[in-house]
Motif scaffolding. Structure first.
Motif, PDB file in Angstrom:
ATOM      1  N   PRO A   1      66.223  22.459   0.046  1.00 52.67           N
ATOM      2  CA  PRO A   1      66.957  21.343   0.659  1.00 52.67           C
ATOM      3  C   PRO A   1      66.768  21.266   2.167  1.00 52.67           C
ATOM      4  N   VAL A   2      66.673  22.426   2.824  1.00 54.59           N
ATOM      5  CA  VAL A   2      66.453  22.436   4.273  1.00 54.59           C
ATOM      6  C   VAL A   2      65.071  21.890   4.602  1.00 54.59           C
TER       7      VAL A   2
ATOM      8  N   TYR B   1      73.523  24.318   8.493  1.00 57.53           N
ATOM      9  CA  TYR B   1      73.166  25.435   7.607  1.00 57.53           C
ATOM     10  C   TYR B   1      73.925  26.704   8.022  1.00 57.53           C
TER      11      TYR B   1
ATOM     12  N   THR C   1      63.308  19.757   2.902  1.00 61.51           N
ATOM     13  CA  THR C   1      63.348  18.300   2.710  1.00 61.51           C
ATOM     14  C   THR C   1      64.093  17.624   3.851  1.00 61.51           C
ATOM     15  N   ALA C   2      65.214  18.216   4.253  1.00 59.23           N
ATOM     16  CA  ALA C   2      66.018  17.642   5.332  1.00 59.23           C
ATOM     17  C   ALA C   2      65.235  17.598   6.632  1.00 59.23           C
TER      18      ALA C   2
ATOM     19  N   PHE D   1      71.186  16.981   2.882  1.00 60.90           N
ATOM     20  CA  PHE D   1      70.814  18.115   2.050  1.00 60.90           C
ATOM     21  C   PHE D   1      70.733  17.736   0.573  1.00 60.90           C
TER      22      PHE D   1
ATOM     23  N   VAL E   1      76.186  17.623   8.420  1.00 61.54           N
ATOM     24  CA  VAL E   1      75.022  17.516   9.304  1.00 61.54           C
ATOM     25  C   VAL E   1      75.199  16.361  10.283  1.00 61.54           C
TER      26      VAL E   1
ATOM     27  N   SER F   1      64.696  27.591   2.207  1.00 57.78           N
ATOM     28  CA  SER F   1      65.550  26.713   1.407  1.00 57.78           C
ATOM     29  C   SER F   1      64.873  25.368   1.171  1.00 57.78           C
TER      30      SER F   1
ATOM     31  N   THR G   1      69.705   9.724   6.293  1.00 54.41           N
ATOM     32  CA  THR G   1      69.905  11.067   6.831  1.00 54.41           C
ATOM     33  C   THR G   1      71.339  11.310   7.300  1.00 54.41           C
TER      34      THR G   1
ATOM     35  N   VAL H   1      70.586  20.075  11.636  1.00 53.69           N
ATOM     36  CA  VAL H   1      70.316  20.724  10.347  1.00 53.69           C
ATOM     37  C   VAL H   1      70.567  22.226  10.453  1.00 53.69           C
TER      38      VAL H   1
ATOM     39  N   SER I   1      74.080  12.343   3.461  1.00 54.58           N
ATOM     40  CA  SER I   1      74.091  13.605   2.722  1.00 54.58           C
ATOM     41  C   SER I   1      72.663  14.118   2.689  1.00 54.58           C
TER      42      SER I   1
END
Length: 292
Positions: A17-18, A249, A20-21, A136, A262, A15, A202, A245, A134
């Motif tokens: 977004p994951v 998820y 990046t997170a 993600f 998160v 993923s 974060t 995280v 936020s």
């Protein structure tokens, strides 16, 4: 089903977004934990909390102007750090008094800016994003700027490590040895503002104190040397962030169609780590008491 699949839901590492997170979350966790150790040793946890909350005004004005929240958080946090240090207060009571006043003014400004965000831009999610994060939703384009801020913070800590450690442990001795205590104090707050900016991006401004103080306080409980405390703090911060995280998820499957925040998982894990560290630190004391 393998043990790996039991822990990591399908598509977790694939993923975007994951990914990046995990990158920006790791940067925020490490920087916050490292400067957090010095903040705890200096007895300035309240100042760290205040900078975190005050930075929310920067995130709010960024939404209002349509610019990146990173620069809004950073600008206001740096200004607040300078204001706190230039107040020139050394006694803890006076410092906390001024910090509390600045904190109140900052939160009042945040309330006004968020009101304007909702009224002029119809941005109802601005308050949640600023206050509670936020992660993600952070675009991949922010990875480079956030890593740049992280690198700057680590570089500054490395350059002033010895005087920063000495002034944190014994400011009078540091002054006697010719260390410019006030200058080191200002640099500490500036690094602190960088860490607050990263953690605000974060888990939100109002919760970023968790990453700043929690892992550091846990590490200081069980480590007897500064180097070990720094390593443990960084490790604890990464565990809480990566765990948060992952759990966020996975929570898509707990309540289909709606993931849990998160920030909730990260702050909860930080709290658990701190409690575990406190219990671990008390074990030898209890053993010696029993043997006596």
């Amino acid at each position: 089903m393998s043990f790996f699949n039991l822990i990591f839901a399908p598509g977790f590492f694939a993923s975007a977004p994951v990914q990046t997170a995990l990158v920006i979350g790791s940067a925020a966790a490490i920087v916050s934990a490292l400067i957090g150790v010095f903040t705890v040793l200096r007895g300035q946890s309240f100042a760290g909390h205040a900078l975190s909350d005050i930075s929310s005004a920067g995130g709010s004005v960024a939404f209002l102007l349509g610019i990146s929240a990173l620069w809004g958080f950073l600008g206001v946090a740096v200004l607040a750090a300078g204001a706190l240090e230039l107040a020139g207060l050394r006694r803890s009571k006076e410092r906390d008094l001024v910090t509390g006043i600045v904190l109140g003014a900052g939160l009042g400004l945040t309330a006004l800016l968020l009101h304007l965000d909702i009224g002029t831009r119809s941005s109802g999610g601005a308050a949640i994003s600023v206050m509670f994060g936020s992660i993600f939703a952070v675009p991949a384009s922010m990875i480079v700027p956030m890593l740049g801020v992280s690198g700057l913070a680590v570089l500054m800590m490395g350059l002033i490590y010895r005087p920063l450690l000495l002034t944190s442990l014994d400011p009078n001795l540091a002054s006697a040895q010719g260390v410019r205590v006030s200058s080191i104090g200002l640099l500490h707050l500036l690094i602190l503002s960088l860490a607050v900016t990263l953690s605000a991006m974060t888990i939100g401004a109002i919760l970023s104190t968790a990453l700043l103080i929690g892992p550091a306080a846990a590490a200081v409980q069980i480590a007897h040397r500064p180097g070990r405390a720094l390593l443990l703090a960084g490790l604890f911060g990464l565990i809480a962030t990566w765990g948060g995280v992952l759990l966020a998820y996975d929570s898509y499957t707990w309540t289909p169609g709606q993931a849990w925040p998160v920030s909730f998982f990260i702050t909860s894990l930080v709290s658990l780590i701190y409690v575990a560290a406190r219990l671990w630190a008390k074990r030898p004391v209890a053993r010696r008491t029993a043997e006596a």
